[in-house]
Structures are given as structure tokens and as C-alpha cells.
Design a protein around this motif. Structure first.
Motif, PDB file in Angstrom:
ATOM      1  N   ALA A  67       6.624   1.139  -7.730  1.00 11.88           N
ATOM      2  CA  ALA A  67       6.332   3.125  -7.913  1.00 11.88           C
ATOM      3  C   ALA A  67       4.528   3.340  -8.377  1.00 11.88           C
ATOM      4  O   ALA A  67       4.234   4.057  -7.928  1.00 11.88           O
ATOM      5  CB  ALA A  67       7.025   3.231  -9.467  1.00 11.88           C
ATOM      6  N   PHE A  68       3.691   2.363  -8.635  1.00 11.99           N
ATOM      7  CA  PHE A  68       3.213   2.988  -9.044  1.00 11.99           C
ATOM      8  C   PHE A  68       2.072   2.335  -7.663  1.00 11.99           C
ATOM      9  O   PHE A  68       1.164   3.423  -6.579  1.00 11.99           O
ATOM     10  CB  PHE A  68       2.046   1.238  -9.660  1.00 11.99           C
ATOM     11  N   LEU A  69       2.385   2.246  -6.483  1.00 14.51           N
ATOM     12  CA  LEU A  69       1.854   2.071  -5.160  1.00 14.51           C
ATOM     13  C   LEU A  69       2.402   3.342  -4.298  1.00 14.51           C
ATOM     14  O   LEU A  69       1.441   3.548  -4.366  1.00 14.51           O
ATOM     15  CB  LEU A  69       3.001   0.474  -4.037  1.00 14.51           C
ATOM     16  N   LEU A 108      -0.129   5.517  -3.207  1.00 18.97           N
ATOM     17  CA  LEU A 108      -0.715   6.066  -1.906  1.00 18.97           C
ATOM     18  C   LEU A 108      -0.586   7.190  -1.419  1.00 18.97           C
ATOM     19  O   LEU A 108      -1.126   8.459  -0.643  1.00 18.97           O
ATOM     20  CB  LEU A 108       0.564   5.274  -1.332  1.00 18.97           C
ATOM     21  N   ALA A 109       0.204   8.213  -2.344  1.00 16.61           N
ATOM     22  CA  ALA A 109       0.755   9.743  -2.584  1.00 16.61           C
ATOM     23  C   ALA A 109      -0.853  10.514  -2.951  1.00 16.61           C
ATOM     24  O   ALA A 109      -1.087  11.576  -2.718  1.00 16.61           O
ATOM     25  CB  ALA A 109       1.530  10.097  -3.113  1.00 16.61           C
ATOM     26  N   VAL A 110      -1.381   9.524  -4.159  1.00 15.38           N
ATOM     27  CA  VAL A 110      -3.276  10.535  -4.298  1.00 15.38           C
ATOM     28  C   VAL A 110      -4.275  10.149  -3.185  1.00 15.38           C
ATOM     29  O   VAL A 110      -4.625  11.001  -3.040  1.00 15.38           O
ATOM     30  CB  VAL A 110      -3.819   9.458  -5.647  1.00 15.38           C
ATOM     31  N   GLY A 111      -3.623   9.147  -2.276  1.00 18.92           N
ATOM     32  CA  GLY A 111      -4.683   9.012  -1.430  1.00 18.92           C
ATOM     33  C   GLY A 111      -4.373   9.500  -0.116  1.00 18.92           C
ATOM     34  O   GLY A 111      -5.441  10.423   0.493  1.00 18.92           O
ATOM     35  N   PHE A 112      -3.503   9.976  -0.509  1.00 19.06           N
ATOM     36  CA  PHE A 112      -2.532  10.788   0.973  1.00 19.06           C
ATOM     37  C   PHE A 112      -3.670  12.790   0.718  1.00 19.06           C
ATOM     38  O   PHE A 112      -4.098  13.035   1.189  1.00 19.06           O
ATOM     39  CB  PHE A 112      -1.406  11.245   1.357  1.00 19.06           C
ATOM     40  N   ILE A 113      -3.613  13.230  -0.803  1.00 17.40           N
ATOM     41  CA  ILE A 113      -4.161  13.986  -1.136  1.00 17.40           C
ATOM     42  C   ILE A 113      -4.998  13.788  -0.509  1.00 17.40           C
ATOM     43  O   ILE A 113      -6.287  15.059  -0.671  1.00 17.40           O
ATOM     44  CB  ILE A 113      -3.556  14.545  -2.354  1.00 17.40           C
TER      45      ILE A 113
END
Length: 105
Positions: A12-14, A18-23
Motif C-alpha cells: 500500500a505504501f509503494l 507511485l501515485a504521488v510520483g505519477f501526479i
């Protein structure tokens, strides 16, 4: 059981990372795209202004633009067996051509 919970937590942390990095990555790309479009639009404005100064209407184009427009000729066809009283109240311009035609079978 505790290992499975740790693995799910790490997963879940990864996913969040990944979601924050994509944004962040898409935000940076969007900002760069905005800069490129502004630059392109600025150059287009300069090109349009240069073209307006370079292009001088030729004498032929000016003559065409200043030529008077011919009035359109209108044609009206009326059947021979149709009563003319039907057209009593009509007012037609001078350049209308009226023809009486036979009824086609």
C-alpha cells in the motif's frame, strides 16, 4: 500472519508513492507543455504580424473587391392550368423572369 500484514502495508505504501510520483511527473510535464505552447503562440503572433506587413493586396484583388455586385436574376415557373388570381397580391422585382410551363404527366 504478521508478515502478510507487513507485506500488505509495504505494498500500500509503494502504491501511494507511485501515485504521488505519477501526479508530480504529470504536473511537471503539464507545466513544460504550457511553456512550449506559450512560446509557439508568441512566435505565431510575430509571424502573422510579419505576414500582414509583407502581403500587399494586388491591383486585381482590389478591383475584384471594388467591383459592383450584379443583382441576381430570378426565375419563376407557373403551371399553365394554375389560376393567376393566386398570384394577384404578389409584388415581384423588375428582373424576375416568369414562364408558364406545361404540367408533366
Amino acid at each position: 500472519m504478521q508478515i502478510i500484514l507487513w507485506e500488505i502495508g509495504i505494498l500500500a505504501f509503494l502504491l501511494w508513492v507511485l501515485a504521488v510520483g505519477f501526479i508530480l511527473f504529470s504536473g511537471i510535464l503539464f507545466y513544460r507543455q504550457q511553456l512550449i505552447f506559450r512560446h509557439i503562440l508568441k512566435r505565431l503572433k510575430h509571424l502573422e504580424m510579419g505576414l500582414e506587413q509583407c502581403v500587399v493586396p494586388s491591383a486585381e484583388q482590389q478591383e475584384v473587391a471594388q467591383a459592383p455586385q450584379k443583382p441576381q436574376e430570378t426565375h419563376l415557373s407557373i403551371m399553365k392550368d394554375e389560376p393567376i388570381s393566386k398570384y394577384e397580391s404578389m409584388t415581384l422585382p423588375d428582373n424576375v423572369q416568369i414562364s408558364f410551363v406545361e404540367k408533366d404527366s
